[in-house]
Design a protein around this motif. Structure first.
Motif, PDB file in Angstrom:
ATOM      1  N   PRO A  27       0.780  -1.185  -0.023  1.00 44.22           N
ATOM      2  CA  PRO A  27       0.052  -0.022   0.093  1.00 44.22           C
ATOM      3  C   PRO A  27       0.808   1.428  -0.078  1.00 44.22           C
ATOM      4  O   PRO A  27       2.112   1.177   0.320  1.00 44.22           O
ATOM      5  N   LEU A  28       0.159   2.406  -0.590  1.00 43.74           N
ATOM      6  CA  LEU A  28       1.097   3.510  -0.535  1.00 43.74           C
ATOM      7  C   LEU A  28       1.557   3.975   0.822  1.00 43.74           C
ATOM      8  O   LEU A  28       2.558   4.739   0.975  1.00 43.74           O
ATOM      9  N   SER A  29       0.709   3.774   1.794  1.00 43.59           N
ATOM     10  CA  SER A  29       1.101   4.286   3.177  1.00 43.59           C
ATOM     11  C   SER A  29       2.182   3.357   3.755  1.00 43.59           C
ATOM     12  O   SER A  29       2.863   3.817   4.761  1.00 43.59           O
ATOM     13  N   LEU A  81      16.930   4.177  11.723  1.00 40.40           N
ATOM     14  CA  LEU A  81      18.076   3.207  11.868  1.00 40.40           C
ATOM     15  C   LEU A  81      19.335   4.168  11.438  1.00 40.40           C
ATOM     16  O   LEU A  81      20.514   4.226  11.943  1.00 40.40           O
ATOM     17  N   SER A  82      19.130   5.202  10.386  1.00 39.22           N
ATOM     18  CA  SER A  82      20.139   5.979  10.135  1.00 39.22           C
ATOM     19  C   SER A  82      20.463   6.829  11.524  1.00 39.22           C
ATOM     20  O   SER A  82      21.904   7.318  11.730  1.00 39.22           O
ATOM     21  N   ILE A 103      15.478   8.728  -0.273  1.00 39.61           N
ATOM     22  CA  ILE A 103      15.899   7.918  -1.575  1.00 39.61           C
ATOM     23  C   ILE A 103      16.164   6.473  -1.149  1.00 39.61           C
ATOM     24  O   ILE A 103      15.629   5.738  -1.940  1.00 39.61           O
ATOM     25  N   VAL A 104      16.692   6.411  -0.025  1.00 36.45           N
ATOM     26  CA  VAL A 104      17.008   4.837   0.237  1.00 36.45           C
ATOM     27  C   VAL A 104      15.956   4.061   0.609  1.00 36.45           C
ATOM     28  O   VAL A 104      15.803   2.801   0.260  1.00 36.45           O
ATOM     29  N   ALA A 105      15.019   4.721   1.230  1.00 34.68           N
ATOM     30  CA  ALA A 105      13.851   4.194   1.644  1.00 34.68           C
ATOM     31  C   ALA A 105      12.918   3.608   0.420  1.00 34.68           C
ATOM     32  O   ALA A 105      12.333   2.928   0.429  1.00 34.68           O
ATOM     33  N   THR A 131       8.394   2.476   5.639  1.00 36.76           N
ATOM     34  CA  THR A 131       9.525   2.300   5.295  1.00 36.76           C
ATOM     35  C   THR A 131      10.668   3.571   5.590  1.00 36.76           C
ATOM     36  O   THR A 131      11.847   3.365   6.133  1.00 36.76           O
ATOM     37  N   PHE A 132      10.096   4.739   5.305  1.00 38.45           N
ATOM     38  CA  PHE A 132      10.974   5.942   5.561  1.00 38.45           C
ATOM     39  C   PHE A 132      11.421   6.227   6.929  1.00 38.45           C
ATOM     40  O   PHE A 132      12.594   6.511   7.458  1.00 38.45           O
TER      41      PHE A 132
END
Length: 822
Positions: A58-60, A72-73, A109-111, A65-66
């Motif tokens: 899903p878009l959500s 984590l970063s 971008i990574v997400a 993920t972000f």
């Protein structure tokens, strides 16, 4: 003048004081609401395309993920230093909400990359599982309508069980949209040339003499060693088929880069089999379906028509929003949904050499035919779909309209029923400009066409003549009361019985069957009628007036219309159509024989055909679907096999025993199921040979073998009508809600077209067509032969079951002895 005023949004005239502009505010409001609705639909389509493109995520999920990536970063997890690398490239040196913007952009971008990787993993994992070819065993055992594998679970192989356990969680990650699975569907596999030739020769062996078969075998071998190899390479290039699962990565790569060849058959099949055909659509191509078994909920013609129109437009709204549930076999295996795209707002436009299918993104009106007149009826007003009671008001005004058709108008639709080249030339000469062009565009751009018939239809199983007339009226009618170019015509009789006539090139019968079931289900489940038979509810406003379309038809054009009408009447008068209701037994009795219902009926058709043709076997066509593959349509099951012929000969041999006949019947049904399964997974015969023939024509290469293959007539063309495609109908609790199915015309002048539907536990419908001009065929005679064949096979199975039961009881008595069981 009033109609002209309604059709013009504003007018202007030149005066001494300048330009005087008169606006018709009401019409401008209609234009405004129509444009607004169109942009809303475009925005919704874009949103749905994005959602379907990232399925099963899903878009959500991107937000989650972000958030995880950023978290984590923040604690030092840098994903192989990629975030730090992106930050070093970024020129941004500002903060957002107290955080470095370059860091946020790098995390996003990574997400996004991780998000896409997970989506691709699920998508191509699902694609890998869907390439498994063991699933059709379930399909042919249970039938299209069952969708339930529990009864066959114990007979399933361990490999298939493991496959199902892996597939179910991947296929049901989130609620799918209509086109969610399209990118996960595998390509239709290209069979080997040797395998296709072997299956072809096996299917032809019982149909030819020893000398003829030897000659065909020789031609096939020459083709395999010579031209066939070259043609196969070209077809392989078009298919981009990857033959081994170990090279799935190559399949994925080609799938990602290439979009020109998602199916090596379907585009050529549509063009050369349908669109380039110059013969009339009526009888030769179009098909029909009739009403439910139950009595209509109303006998008011306008009310029933309004309810069905409303149901069809609700279905279109589901398509536009992609909210329609995709067809899933056993709730696991998705079928391709691409054919639904052209269900509405579509027409087939004639050409001199080839027709074209024109699809419009939207349409806010339908076209209505009644007593030789054609009306444009708006079904949206002020941005909303009209209610059934409001549509009924519009239709009633058409029924009450006393205006006679203009000269030539009454037979005008016959142009769509006649020869295609003649229609193309007439269209170009008389309908390419002026008022005729405007009126023709109103018909062709309509969502669909409705025919308000001035005849009555009757469903009476005890009087087949009424059913025959019912079916005949739907397939041909008068030859000029349907617009055969449109995707479908909804036909409503004077006594409120209904049916449809559908054009075939844009899609196959299951798609129309799905729409038909939904329309019927919407009526019986969701809609209501008043005690007097009119639609429930009260109009919120006065709906838009129907507009009678205007035509200017000169004498030469009227002569052309008359020419097409004579062609259509000739086809209609030559059609011998019989609707046979077999109510002596149905699926319930067939199940007791432990045989596939489809195979059982096909063996009965083989026996009936042999008896009808005085001891001759016929090349038999049965349609099978290939929609487990992207853009799949149909494949041919050659039902006349070595095993079926052996069974038929045994049934006609008085010296054969019931046990021998039953064994041969079982072998024939097993072979039929294997052939059906092979067709479903792309290992049929005819579509592959068809594509090889198309390539040979492009290369101008002469092939005696392919000419011999394609010149063989299908004297028995059969198809099973699918049902149970919508969850709105519970046919087990309400078996009378099912439609009696539909049919089509004969494929050859000396053959039969047979469509059947195993409608319930106790009834099977057969729609049998042939040509009166042929003295070798008779639809009524063939119906009687089908009845006798069905009864003979049922009695054979019954006697064999009784014999085995007595044998088992006798063996049990010997084991237990006189003292009883141990």
């Amino acid at each position: 003048m009033a109609e002209a005023h309604e059709a013009v949004a504003f007018a202007f005239q030149i005066t001494h004081d300048g330009v005087d502009v008169n606006f018709d505010r009401e019409v401008l409001k209609l234009v405004w609401h129509s444009g607004l609705r169109s942009y809303k639909k475009r925005l919704a389509r874009f949103k749905n395309s994005v959602r379907a493109g990232v399925y099963p995520a899903p878009l959500s999920s991107w937000v989650l993920t972000f958030a995880v990536t950023r978290g984590l970063s923040a604690v030092g997890v840098d994903f192989f230093g990629f975030i730090h690398f992106l930050m070093s490239l970024s020129p941004l040196n500002v903060h957002l909400f107290g955080l470095p913007l370059a860091w946020l952009v790098s995390c996003s971008i990574v997400a996004t990359l991780w998000w896409i990787c997970v989506i691709l993993f699920f998508r191509y994992g699902l694609k890998l599982l869907l390439m498994y070819k063991g699933m059709p065993t379930f399909y042919t055992q249970q039938g299209y309508a069952s969708m339930d594998f529990r009864s066959s679970w114990n007979e399933t192989s361990l490999t298939t069980k493991l496959w199902m356990m892996c597939l179910r969680p991947l296929a049901n990650v989130t609620k799918p949209m209509l086109y969610s699975y399209q990118q996960s569907l595998p390509r239709l596999p290209l069979p080997s040339l040797e395998g296709t030739l072997e299956r072809f020769l096996r299917s032809l062996k019982p149909l030819e003499t020893a000398e003829e078969f030897a000659e065909t075998t020789r031609l096939a071998e020459e083709f395999r060693l010579g031209l066939g190899k070259k043609l196969q390479r070209y077809v392989w290039l078009k298919s981009w088929f990857v033959p081994h699962l170990t090279f799935l990565w190559l399949e994925c790569f080609l799938d990602f880069l290439s979009r020109w060849s998602t199916n090596y058959v379907s585009d050529w099949w549509e063009e050369y089999v349908y669109l380039r055909g110059r013969s009339p659509l009526m009888v030769n191509s179009n098909f029909y379906c009739i009403d439910m078994l139950m009595e209509p909920l109303t006998n008011v013609q306008a009310a029933r028509a309004a309810s069905m129109i409303y149901g069809a437009l609700l279905f279109r709204r589901l398509l536009d929003r992609q909210e329609l549930e995709p067809i899933m076999i056993y709730s696991m295996v998705p079928l391709c949904s691409s054919q639904y795209e052209r269900l509405f707002n579509t027409t087939r436009v004639p050409g001199v050499e080839s027709d074209t299918i024109v699809h419009r993104a939207d349409a806010d009106h339908i076209a209505v035919l009644h007593k030789g007149r054609i009306f444009k009826v708006l079904v949206y007003h002020r941005g909303r779909l009209l209610k059934p009671c409001e549509i009924e008001m519009q239709l009633q005004k058409i029924l009450d309209n006393p205006v006679d058709p203009a000269d030539g108008e009454a037979k005008l639709p016959a142009l769509t029923a006649g020869d295609r080249e003649h229609w193309s030339n007439t269209r170009e000469k008389f309908f390419s400009k002026g008022v005729n062009r405007i009126s023709l565009n109103a018909v062709e751009s309509a969502a669909f066409v409705v025919t308000l018939d001035d005849k009555e239809f009757y469903y009476d199983p005890k009087d087949h003549t009424k059913l025959d007339k019912y079916a005949h009226q739907l397939l041909t009618g008068s030859g000029c009361d349907k617009w055969f170019d449109k995707t479908f015509n909804l036909v409503v009789a004077k006594n409120a019985r209904i049916g449809f006539n559908a054009e075939h090139s844009w899609a196959d019968a299951p798609v129309m069957g799905h729409l038909w079931e939904y329309m019927l289900a919407t009526e019986v489940v969701d809609l209501k009628y008043k005690e007097d038979g009119h639609c429930d509810g009260e109009p919120a406003f006065h709906p838009p007036e129907p507009v009678k379309l205007k035509w200017q038809l000169p004498p030469e054009c009227i002569d052309n219309i008359e020419f097409s009408y004579k062609v259509a009447r000739g086809l209609a008068d030559d059609l011998d159509l019989r609707l046979y209701v077999h109510d002596e037994f149905g699926k319930g009795a067939i199940k007791k024989c432990r045989l596939s219902p489809d195979a059982f009926v096909q063996m009965a058709l083989q026996l009936a055909s042999y008896r009808d043709s005085n001891g001759k076997f016929s090349l038999t066509y049965e349609a099978s679907m290939t929609r487990m593959y992207r853009e799949g349509r149909t494949e041919t099951v050659r039902s006349c096999s070595i095993e079926s012929c052996a069974f038929v000969l045994a049934m006609e041999n008085p010296e054969s025993t019931p046990s021998e006949r039953y064994k041969l019947l079982k072998d024939a049904c097993d072979r039929h199921q294997l052939s059906y399964q092979a067709a479903m997974v792309g290992e049929g015969v005819d579509r592959h040979l068809f594509c090889l023939y198309v390539v040979s024509r492009y290369l101008d290469a002469d092939s005696p073998f392919l000419k011999r293959v394609l010149s063989q007539p299908w004297r028995l063309s059969t198809s099973q009508t699918p049902h149970g495609q919508t969850s709105k109908l519970d046919l087990r609790k309400n078996p009378h809600w099912i439609s009696a199915g539909g049919g089509f015309g004969p494929v050859t002048d000396d053959g039969y077209g047979v469509s059947y539907i195993v409608a319930g536990e106790d009834v099977i419908f057969f729609h049998i067509s042939s040509k009166r001009s042929c003295n070798l065929t008779d639809s009524t005679r063939f119906a009687e032969n089908i009845r006798k064949a069905l009864l003979d096979i049922r009695d054979l199975c019954g006697s064999e079951i009784k014999r085995k039961t007595k044998k088992d009881e006798a063996n049990g008595a010997q084991v237990n002895g006189p003292g009883g069981s141990h």
